[in-house]
Design an enzyme around this catalytic site. Structure first.
Site, PDB file in Angstrom:
ATOM      1  N   HIS A 216     106.965  16.099  52.751  1.00  0.00           N
ATOM      2  CA  HIS A 216     107.032  17.012  51.605  1.00  0.00           C
ATOM      3  C   HIS A 216     106.343  18.349  51.839  1.00  0.00           C
ATOM      4  O   HIS A 216     106.423  19.237  51.006  1.00  0.00           O
ATOM      5  CB  HIS A 216     106.422  16.355  50.356  1.00  0.00           C
ATOM      6  CG  HIS A 216     104.924  16.307  50.389  1.00  0.00           C
ATOM      7  ND1 HIS A 216     104.236  15.401  51.152  1.00  0.00           N
ATOM      8  CD2 HIS A 216     103.989  17.078  49.782  1.00  0.00           C
ATOM      9  CE1 HIS A 216     102.944  15.600  51.007  1.00  0.00           C
ATOM     10  NE2 HIS A 216     102.762  16.617  50.181  1.00  0.00           N
TER      11      HIS A 216
HETATM   12  C1  UD1 Z   1     101.511  18.926  45.666  1.00  0.00           C
HETATM   13  C2  UD1 Z   1     100.283  19.437  46.427  1.00  0.00           C
HETATM   14  C3  UD1 Z   1     100.193  18.746  47.769  1.00  0.00           C
HETATM   15  C4  UD1 Z   1     100.272  17.250  47.634  1.00  0.00           C
HETATM   16  C5  UD1 Z   1     101.545  16.900  46.869  1.00  0.00           C
HETATM   17  C6  UD1 Z   1     101.739  15.425  46.676  1.00  0.00           C
HETATM   18  C7  UD1 Z   1      99.611  21.787  46.031  1.00  0.00           C
HETATM   19  C8  UD1 Z   1      99.589  23.131  46.620  1.00  0.00           C
HETATM   20  N1  UD1 Z   1     100.371  20.876  46.686  1.00  0.00           N
HETATM   21  O1  UD1 Z   1     102.665  19.340  46.415  1.00  0.00           O
HETATM   22  O2  UD1 Z   1      98.972  19.092  48.389  1.00  0.00           O
HETATM   23  O3  UD1 Z   1     100.282  16.658  48.905  1.00  0.00           O
HETATM   24  O4  UD1 Z   1     101.465  17.531  45.577  1.00  0.00           O
HETATM   25  O5  UD1 Z   1     102.964  15.193  46.067  1.00  0.00           O
HETATM   26  O6  UD1 Z   1      98.961  21.541  45.031  1.00  0.00           O
HETATM   27  N2  UD1 Z   1     108.423  18.280  41.336  1.00  0.00           N
HETATM   28  C9  UD1 Z   1     109.158  17.471  40.524  1.00  0.00           C
HETATM   29  N3  UD1 Z   1     108.465  16.617  39.698  1.00  0.00           N
HETATM   30  C10 UD1 Z   1     107.114  16.578  39.644  1.00  0.00           C
HETATM   31  C11 UD1 Z   1     106.383  17.425  40.483  1.00  0.00           C
HETATM   32  C12 UD1 Z   1     107.058  18.275  41.326  1.00  0.00           C
HETATM   33  O7  UD1 Z   1     110.370  17.478  40.531  1.00  0.00           O
HETATM   34  O8  UD1 Z   1     106.561  15.766  38.890  1.00  0.00           O
HETATM   35  C13 UD1 Z   1     109.150  19.187  42.260  1.00  0.00           C
HETATM   36  C14 UD1 Z   1     109.441  20.530  41.630  1.00  0.00           C
HETATM   37  O9  UD1 Z   1     110.647  20.993  42.140  1.00  0.00           O
HETATM   38  C15 UD1 Z   1     108.324  21.388  42.156  1.00  0.00           C
HETATM   39  C16 UD1 Z   1     108.126  20.811  43.551  1.00  0.00           C
HETATM   40  O10 UD1 Z   1     108.376  19.416  43.403  1.00  0.00           O
HETATM   41  O11 UD1 Z   1     108.627  22.736  42.144  1.00  0.00           O
HETATM   42  C17 UD1 Z   1     106.777  21.039  44.126  1.00  0.00           C
HETATM   43  O12 UD1 Z   1     105.763  20.539  43.259  1.00  0.00           O
HETATM   44  P1  UD1 Z   1     104.266  21.093  43.381  1.00  0.00           P
HETATM   45  O13 UD1 Z   1     103.380  20.378  42.426  1.00  0.00           O
HETATM   46  O14 UD1 Z   1     104.261  22.566  43.352  1.00  0.00           O
HETATM   47  O15 UD1 Z   1     103.868  20.717  44.865  1.00  0.00           O
HETATM   48  P2  UD1 Z   1     104.099  19.394  45.726  1.00  0.00           P
HETATM   49  O16 UD1 Z   1     105.063  19.706  46.800  1.00  0.00           O
HETATM   50  O17 UD1 Z   1     104.332  18.181  44.913  1.00  0.00           O
END
Ligand code: UD1
Length: 381
Positions: A216
């Site tokens: 991821h």
């Molecule tokens: C975040 C953390 C990362 C951690 C990861 C675990 C930061 C910078 N990154 O990354 O360190 O390893 O969580 O998962 O804080 N999304 C969904 N549903 C959700 C959450 C996210 O669909 O419940 C999708 C959305 O498209 C979103 C993308 O995932 O834009 C990224 O989510 P985000 O929370 O920004 O970062 P992660 O990649 O999950």
């Protein structure tokens, strides 16, 4: 989900912040240890809502016996700036209303930094659990979050010796730093007996072993070329060993965006939705090997003695390589395949469990936090 009553001893309340999936397994043992102390350390749980899908959030609460958050900020997704700013904006009034004795943050996600920054500017001391880890790769958003959170924190708990060295190198006084061990491993050891058997999660598929894959990191999934190369490599891995792949929502979106949705139908590729903690633990325990870019999985595989190939060029958790079962292999297909082959032939790297990854890290932290709060109370009395 049980309602949480943090208790009301004579110590001031600690606001405990979670936001994203890897925070939950770190916070659960801490809340329990704070509640068990006598007098207890009163806590309140704040969920920023960085992760909000049921699969990324709610189902972990049940599996980990985490209490329902007392405060939910509901920020959701956004660019780094938008997400961080929105967490800060919504967390500030919480501090105004509750005037806690400290804010405790874990790990390195955007919620960690955002809440630490708000707290410190309000004069509320910050406690950082899992301090001092460094990949020395400033293109990783988490690295920025780590460095800055550690600069803001007044009390810092580390998981391995290298972390204290990193903090010393950044000018953080040693008297603020405590070697506590690894709270994530507290959760592993506690919940392992209840882990869902892999066979159940996989409906009897892959009876003779599998490679468990997670991906991821933006560096792996946001760049179409790297992502496609990794997907092709996994098809090759699957020729040798079935691939079990719980797909992070961000990764699924990227795979679809590069037009690779058919990839999921490849033979011996078992794509799954994000799993709850107990299902993941079961898959982890029984995996032939793990291929991942996650930080937490590097530690969990070391604790469980499962060979891990880290699909990154660096790790902020060097002890998993020096003492554990981890090998950092990057994203070069030949190197990944050679390492998988090695594991198939020899069983892979044997390791040992690092010092203080013993299931008692949260207890140590609760004790230190209680002493520290008492001392602060005496100073301000
Ligand atoms: C975040 C953390 C990362 C951690 C990861 C675990 C930061 C910078 N990154 O990354 O360190 O390893 O969580 O998962 O804080 N999304 C969904 N549903 C959700 C959450 C996210 O669909 O419940 C999708 C959305 O498209 C979103 C993308 O995932 O834009 C990224 O989510 P985000 O929370 O920004 O970062 P992660 O990649 O999950």
């Amino acid at each position: 989900m049980m309602e949480w009553i943090g208790g009301s001893g004579s110590l001031p309340e600690v606001l405990c912040v979670i936001g994203a999936r890897p925070n939950y397994m770190k916070m659960a043992p801490l809340l329990e240890a704070f509640a068990r102390r006598r007098p207890c350390v009163p806590t309140r749980l704040v969920h920023t809502g960085q992760h909000y899908d049921t699969a990324m959030s709610d189902q972990h609460f049940q599996a980990l016996d985490l209490p329902t958050p007392a405060i939910a900020l509901g920020v959701g997704s956004g660019s780094h700036a938008v997400q961080t700013a929105e967490i800060m904006r919504r967390f500030e009034p919480v501090l105004d209303e509750s005037a806690p004795g400290a804010v405790l943050v874990v790990g390195d996600v955007n919620s960690t930094l955002a809440c630490a920054l708000v707290a410190v500017k309000k004069g509320v001391p910050v406690v950082h659990v899992e301090a001092g880890l460094r990949s020395f790769d400033r293109t990783m958003p988490e690295e920025i979050n780590r460095v800055l959170t550690d600069q803001l924190a007044e009390l810092l708990f580390t998981t391995e010796a290298a972390a204290a060295e990193n903090l010393a190198g950044e000018g953080i006084p040693a008297e603020r730093v405590r070697f506590a061990g690894n709270v994530m491993i507290d959760s592993v050891l506690r919940h392992l007996p209840r882990a869902t058997p892999a066979d159940q999660t996989l409906n009897g598929q892959c009876p003779s072993g599998y490679a468990l894959v997670t991906l991821h990191r933006p560096s792996n999934v946001d760049d179409p070329e790297t992502l496609c190369r990794l997907l092709q490599t996994l098809v090759k891995v699957a020729e040798r060993l079935p691939v079990v792949f719980p797909v992070h929502p961000r990764t699924r979106a990227r795979i679809e965006a590069v037009g690779q949705q058919d990839w999921f139908a490849q033979p011996r590729i078992h794509a799954l939705p994000p799993l709850d903690y107990l299902a993941m633990l079961g898959l982890l325990r029984e995996a032939t090997c793990v291929l991942t870019d996650s930080g937490g999985l590097q530690e969990e595989t070391t604790a469980l003695g499962v060979p891990c190939l880290t699909l990154r060029d660096n790790t902020e958790r060097p002890i998993t390589v020096e003492q554990g079962t981890n090998t950092v292999v990057g994203t070069d297909p030949l190197r990944i395949l050679a390492n998988v082959e090695q594991i198939m032939i020899s069983g892979g790297k044997a390791g040992r469990v690092p010092e203080r990854w013993d299931g008692h890290a949260a207890e140590r932290i609760a004790k230190e936090v209680a002493l520290w709060l008492e001392k602060r109370q005496r100073r301000t009395a």
